[in-house]
Design a protein around this motif. Structure first.
Motif, mmCIF file in Angstrom:
data_model
loop_
_atom_site.group_PDB
_atom_site.id
_atom_site.type_symbol
_atom_site.label_atom_id
_atom_site.label_comp_id
_atom_site.label_asym_id
_atom_site.label_seq_id
_atom_site.Cartn_x
_atom_site.Cartn_y
_atom_site.Cartn_z
ATOM 1 N N THR A 215 0.160 -0.827 12.909
ATOM 2 C CA THR A 215 0.366 -1.889 11.930
ATOM 3 C C THR A 215 1.514 -1.599 10.973
ATOM 4 O O THR A 215 2.046 -2.510 10.346
ATOM 5 C CB THR A 215 -0.921 -2.112 11.104
ATOM 6 N N GLU A 216 1.908 -0.324 10.844
ATOM 7 C CA GLU A 216 3.007 0.029 9.944
ATOM 8 C C GLU A 216 4.289 0.179 10.743
ATOM 9 O O GLU A 216 4.394 1.053 11.585
ATOM 10 C CB GLU A 216 2.701 1.340 9.213
ATOM 11 N N LYS A 217 5.241 -0.667 10.465
ATOM 12 C CA LYS A 217 6.471 -0.660 11.251
ATOM 13 C C LYS A 217 7.476 0.362 10.754
ATOM 14 O O LYS A 217 8.358 0.785 11.482
ATOM 15 C CB LYS A 217 7.103 -2.049 11.234
ATOM 16 N N THR A 218 7.348 0.768 9.487
ATOM 17 C CA THR A 218 8.325 1.699 8.917
ATOM 18 C C THR A 218 7.611 2.809 8.150
ATOM 19 O O THR A 218 6.441 2.684 7.775
ATOM 20 C CB THR A 218 9.280 0.981 7.940
ATOM 21 N N GLN A 219 8.351 3.883 7.913
ATOM 22 C CA GLN A 219 7.819 4.982 7.112
ATOM 23 C C GLN A 219 7.537 4.520 5.691
ATOM 24 O O GLN A 219 6.595 4.980 5.042
ATOM 25 C CB GLN A 219 8.817 6.149 7.105
ATOM 26 N N GLU A 220 8.336 3.581 5.202
ATOM 27 C CA GLU A 220 8.136 3.069 3.849
ATOM 28 C C GLU A 220 6.775 2.384 3.712
ATOM 29 O O GLU A 220 6.101 2.512 2.685
ATOM 30 C CB GLU A 220 9.253 2.085 3.486
ATOM 31 N N GLU A 221 6.363 1.666 4.764
ATOM 32 C CA GLU A 221 5.054 1.007 4.725
ATOM 33 C C GLU A 221 3.927 2.032 4.689
ATOM 34 O O GLU A 221 2.948 1.874 3.954
ATOM 35 C CB GLU A 221 4.890 0.097 5.949
ATOM 36 N N ARG A 222 4.071 3.092 5.474
ATOM 37 C CA ARG A 222 3.054 4.149 5.466
ATOM 38 C C ARG A 222 3.027 4.859 4.120
ATOM 39 O O ARG A 222 1.960 5.154 3.575
ATOM 40 C CB ARG A 222 3.322 5.141 6.608
ATOM 41 N N ALA A 224 3.809 3.650 1.269
ATOM 42 C CA ALA A 224 3.224 2.759 0.261
ATOM 43 C C ALA A 224 1.698 2.809 0.315
ATOM 44 O O ALA A 224 1.027 2.797 -0.721
ATOM 45 C CB ALA A 224 3.716 1.326 0.477
ATOM 46 N N LYS A 225 1.149 2.883 1.512
ATOM 47 C CA LYS A 225 -0.309 2.979 1.658
ATOM 48 C C LYS A 225 -0.829 4.303 1.102
ATOM 49 O O LYS A 225 -1.853 4.350 0.425
ATOM 50 C CB LYS A 225 -0.705 2.843 3.132
ATOM 51 N N ILE A 226 -0.112 5.374 1.388
ATOM 52 C CA ILE A 226 -0.519 6.690 0.876
ATOM 53 C C ILE A 226 -0.446 6.715 -0.639
ATOM 54 O O ILE A 226 -1.324 7.252 -1.318
ATOM 55 C CB ILE A 226 0.357 7.798 1.501
ATOM 56 N N GLU A 227 0.608 6.115 -1.185
ATOM 57 C CA GLU A 227 0.764 6.082 -2.641
ATOM 58 C C GLU A 227 -0.365 5.273 -3.280
ATOM 59 O O GLU A 227 -0.886 5.638 -4.342
ATOM 60 C CB GLU A 227 2.127 5.492 -3.003
ATOM 61 N N ARG A 228 -0.736 4.178 -2.631
ATOM 62 C CA ARG A 228 -1.832 3.376 -3.148
ATOM 63 C C ARG A 228 -3.134 4.164 -3.153
ATOM 64 O O ARG A 228 -3.905 4.135 -4.098
ATOM 65 C CB ARG A 228 -1.998 2.110 -2.301
ATOM 66 N N PHE A 229 -3.355 4.908 -2.088
ATOM 67 C CA PHE A 229 -4.554 5.745 -2.004
ATOM 68 C C PHE A 229 -4.575 6.784 -3.119
ATOM 69 O O PHE A 229 -5.604 7.048 -3.733
ATOM 70 C CB PHE A 229 -4.598 6.433 -0.640
ATOM 71 N N LYS A 230 -3.428 7.378 -3.391
ATOM 72 C CA LYS A 230 -3.367 8.435 -4.408
ATOM 73 C C LYS A 230 -3.570 7.895 -5.819
ATOM 74 O O LYS A 230 -4.203 8.547 -6.649
ATOM 75 C CB LYS A 230 -2.018 9.163 -4.324
#
Length: 259
Positions: A215-222, A224-230
């Motif tokens: 579902t994540e097309k770019t490293q930036e999308e991944r 962003a998800k990690i940052e949201r989790f943190k």
């Protein structure tokens, strides 16, 4: 000379680094030096290192000490404590049946493809396939040819992830403990996108963040998800591929679901 590797894999490999700095420090060729400090030689190479003599290594380490500065991460960074708790799960009865049947199934196919011979190389190539029997038999659905094993095809069809996986009850207990009772952030790693989806469905009430590459097309999308989790206090569960890396200011607990 700066290197991200704090020490060579073996003591004798330091020779290249030291002589790069100054040829005169050791003052011998590698072959002369290794012949003096180590027990060497086997049927593959006259200079293969069997072991380094302890007293010789200690002597040379003293000579190198003035040239080497080594910092470990916990000496320069404020890192959270690492807690490791190994929890082992038994295979369910259905998993055991699938595993045993799949081993026989693979052997049958290899022999069929190789004029009745069991070729070791072909068997090694099937190990990842065999591992699905105990990692998540859901992943075998649609992959078993009933011509070779009707029994295995029926067993796999019967398998339900939420009912027959030996780790589910234990994982449920851990998730409840760390999310509901300990109020920790929790990361569940797995190696397959389909299993990640099944876990996300099971723990949907925790509104998990999922990362599995589909579902994540770019490293930036991944990222962003990690940052949201943190950072998000309401996002305390991340379910993702075992290949992702998280550099955390918080202290999430890591559970390796696949191991």
């Amino acid at each position: 000379m700066l290197t991200g590797t704090p020490t060579p894999n073996r003591f004798d490999e330091i020779y290249n680094q030291i002589t790069f700095l100054d040829n005169n420090i050791i003052g011998k060729s590698y072959y002369q030096w290794i012949d003096d400090i180590a027990n060497i030689g086997n049927r593959f190479s006259d200079y293969a290192v069997n072991y380094v003599y302890k007293d010789k290594q200690e002597w040379w380490e003293k000579q190198f000490k003035k040239l080497v500065v080594r910092y470990k991460s916990d000496e320069v960074l404020e890192l959270p404590k690492l807690y490791i708790k190994n929890v082992y799960a038994e295979l369910s009865d259905l998993q055991k049946q699938i595993y045993e049947a799949l081993v026989n199934y693979v052997i049958t196919i290899i022999k069929k493809e190789n004029d009745g011979r069991l070729v070791p190389k072909k068997l090694r190539n099937k190990f990842a396939y065999i591992s699905l029997a105990y990692e998540n038999a859901e992943l075998l659905k649609g992959k078993i040819d009933p011509v070779y094993s009707r029994t295995l095809a029926d067993l796999v069809k019967k398998f339900k992830f939420e009912k027959h996986h030996g780790k589910i009850d234990i994982l449920d207990s851990l998730v409840n403990n760390y999310l509901n009772e300990e109020k920790e952030k929790l990361v569940i790693f797995d190696f397959h996108p389909r299993t990640i989806d099944l876990l996300s469905e099971r723990y949907s009430k925790y509104n998990p963040i999922t990362i599995h590459g589909n579902t994540e097309k770019t490293q930036e999308e991944r990222d962003a998800k990690i940052e949201r989790f943190k950072q998000d206090k309401d996002s305390n569960l991340l379910i993702g591929l075992s290949l992702i890396h998280i550099s955390e200011p918080t202290r999430p607990l890591y559970i390796s679901y696949a191991v």
